[in-house]
Scaffold this motif. Sequence first.
Motif, PDB file in Angstrom:
ATOM      1  N   UNK A   1       0.846  -1.178   0.000  1.00  0.00           N
ATOM      2  CA  UNK A   1       0.000   0.000   0.000  1.00  0.00           C
ATOM      3  C   UNK A   1       0.885   1.232   0.000  1.00  0.00           C
ATOM      4  N   UNK A   2       0.623   2.128  -0.935  1.00  0.00           N
ATOM      5  CA  UNK A   2       1.370   3.375  -1.043  1.00  0.00           C
ATOM      6  C   UNK A   2       0.466   4.515  -0.616  1.00  0.00           C
ATOM      7  N   UNK A   3       1.012   5.442   0.156  1.00  0.00           N
ATOM      8  CA  UNK A   3       0.256   6.626   0.546  1.00  0.00           C
ATOM      9  C   UNK A   3       0.396   7.687  -0.527  1.00  0.00           C
ATOM     10  N   UNK A   4      -0.750   8.253  -0.936  1.00  0.00           N
ATOM     11  CA  UNK A   4      -0.773   9.371  -1.872  1.00  0.00           C
ATOM     12  C   UNK A   4      -1.092  10.628  -1.068  1.00  0.00           C
ATOM     13  N   UNK A   5      -0.203  11.581  -1.110  1.00  0.00           N
ATOM     14  CA  UNK A   5      -0.368  12.837  -0.380  1.00  0.00           C
ATOM     15  C   UNK A   5      -0.841  13.900  -1.368  1.00  0.00           C
ATOM     16  N   UNK A   6      -1.872  14.630  -1.033  1.00  0.00           N
ATOM     17  CA  UNK A   6      -2.284  15.764  -1.843  1.00  0.00           C
ATOM     18  C   UNK A   6      -1.409  16.930  -1.389  1.00  0.00           C
ATOM     19  N   UNK A   7      -0.659  17.499  -2.321  1.00  0.00           N
ATOM     20  CA  UNK A   7       0.305  18.529  -1.943  1.00  0.00           C
ATOM     21  C   UNK A   7       0.112  19.802  -2.761  1.00  0.00           C
ATOM     22  N   UNK A   8       0.608  20.900  -2.195  1.00  0.00           N
ATOM     23  CA  UNK A   8       0.568  22.221  -2.818  1.00  0.00           C
ATOM     24  C   UNK A   8       1.954  22.510  -3.386  1.00  0.00           C
ATOM     25  N   UNK A   9       2.026  22.618  -4.696  1.00  0.00           N
ATOM     26  CA  UNK A   9       3.292  22.843  -5.381  1.00  0.00           C
ATOM     27  C   UNK A   9       3.932  24.183  -4.968  1.00  0.00           C
ATOM     28  N   UNK A  10       3.096  25.175  -4.657  1.00  0.00           N
ATOM     29  CA  UNK A  10       3.613  26.523  -4.409  1.00  0.00           C
ATOM     30  C   UNK A  10       3.597  26.963  -2.953  1.00  0.00           C
ATOM     31  N   UNK A  11       3.363  26.049  -2.019  1.00  0.00           N
ATOM     32  CA  UNK A  11       3.336  26.434  -0.602  1.00  0.00           C
ATOM     33  C   UNK A  11       4.710  26.964  -0.201  1.00  0.00           C
ATOM     34  N   UNK A  12       4.732  28.072   0.485  1.00  0.00           N
ATOM     35  CA  UNK A  12       6.036  28.645   0.862  1.00  0.00           C
ATOM     36  C   UNK A  12       6.795  27.742   1.827  1.00  0.00           C
ATOM     37  N   UNK A  13       8.047  27.585   1.544  1.00  0.00           N
ATOM     38  CA  UNK A  13       8.914  26.768   2.398  1.00  0.00           C
ATOM     39  C   UNK A  13       9.947  27.679   3.055  1.00  0.00           C
ATOM     40  N   UNK A  14       9.499  28.831   3.506  1.00  0.00           N
ATOM     41  CA  UNK A  14      10.386  29.823   4.110  1.00  0.00           C
ATOM     42  C   UNK A  14      11.036  29.245   5.356  1.00  0.00           C
ATOM     43  N   UNK A  15      12.346  29.349   5.429  1.00  0.00           N
ATOM     44  CA  UNK A  15      13.077  28.894   6.598  1.00  0.00           C
ATOM     45  C   UNK A  15      13.317  27.394   6.639  1.00  0.00           C
ATOM     46  N   UNK A  16      12.910  26.670   5.617  1.00  0.00           N
ATOM     47  CA  UNK A  16      13.112  25.222   5.585  1.00  0.00           C
ATOM     48  C   UNK A  16      14.421  24.902   4.895  1.00  0.00           C
ATOM     49  N   UNK A  17      15.210  24.056   5.523  1.00  0.00           N
ATOM     50  CA  UNK A  17      16.455  23.621   4.891  1.00  0.00           C
ATOM     51  C   UNK A  17      16.205  22.394   4.033  1.00  0.00           C
ATOM     52  N   UNK A  18      15.218  21.581   4.410  1.00  0.00           N
ATOM     53  CA  UNK A  18      14.883  20.391   3.621  1.00  0.00           C
ATOM     54  C   UNK A  18      13.836  20.770   2.580  1.00  0.00           C
ATOM     55  N   UNK A  19      13.826  20.071   1.469  1.00  0.00           N
ATOM     56  CA  UNK A  19      12.831  20.319   0.429  1.00  0.00           C
ATOM     57  C   UNK A  19      11.510  19.709   0.808  1.00  0.00           C
ATOM     58  N   UNK A  20      10.700  19.473  -0.177  1.00  0.00           N
ATOM     59  CA  UNK A  20       9.424  18.828   0.056  1.00  0.00           C
ATOM     60  C   UNK A  20       8.258  19.678  -0.380  1.00  0.00           C
ATOM     61  N   UNK A  21       7.088  19.089  -0.279  1.00  0.00           N
ATOM     62  CA  UNK A  21       5.846  19.742  -0.652  1.00  0.00           C
ATOM     63  C   UNK A  21       4.933  19.801   0.564  1.00  0.00           C
TER      64      UNK A  21
END
Length: 125
Positions: A34-54
């Motif tokens: 079973x794989x989890x599918x995450x609904x993500x926002x491509x443009x959500x601000x990642x201000x102050x984050x050192x790691x990437x991601x959605x």
Amino acid sequence: MPPQQDKRRLSSRAVKIGMVSALSLTVAACGSKTTTAWCVDRYAPAVGRTAGGYKVVSDVFCDSRDIERGTVSYGRYFWYYGGKRDSDGYVSGGSRFGPSKGKIKSSSGRTLSRGGFGGSGRSGS
């Protein structure tokens, strides 16, 4: 002497074949990933984050038909498969392309694709 009743018995070979078939179907059904599918926002601000991601958002923003059709959305919201969600609500380490086998469930627990027998579970290629 009373007439003997004709007792039909399956040969041990037929019984073994039937049992092996049933067991293999059970293992295949239980062993599917079973794989989890995450609904993500491509443009959500990642201000102050050192790691990437959605940024993970509510499933209502993503179209489950993308999974059924095997397509990838290029809009603001899309399904991201696998990976890990961190404490800030961002997911990384997965893929925009769905698995070729197995069940797909949303992060809220809703089954999006059963995969295996009768369905490909394929999304993107």
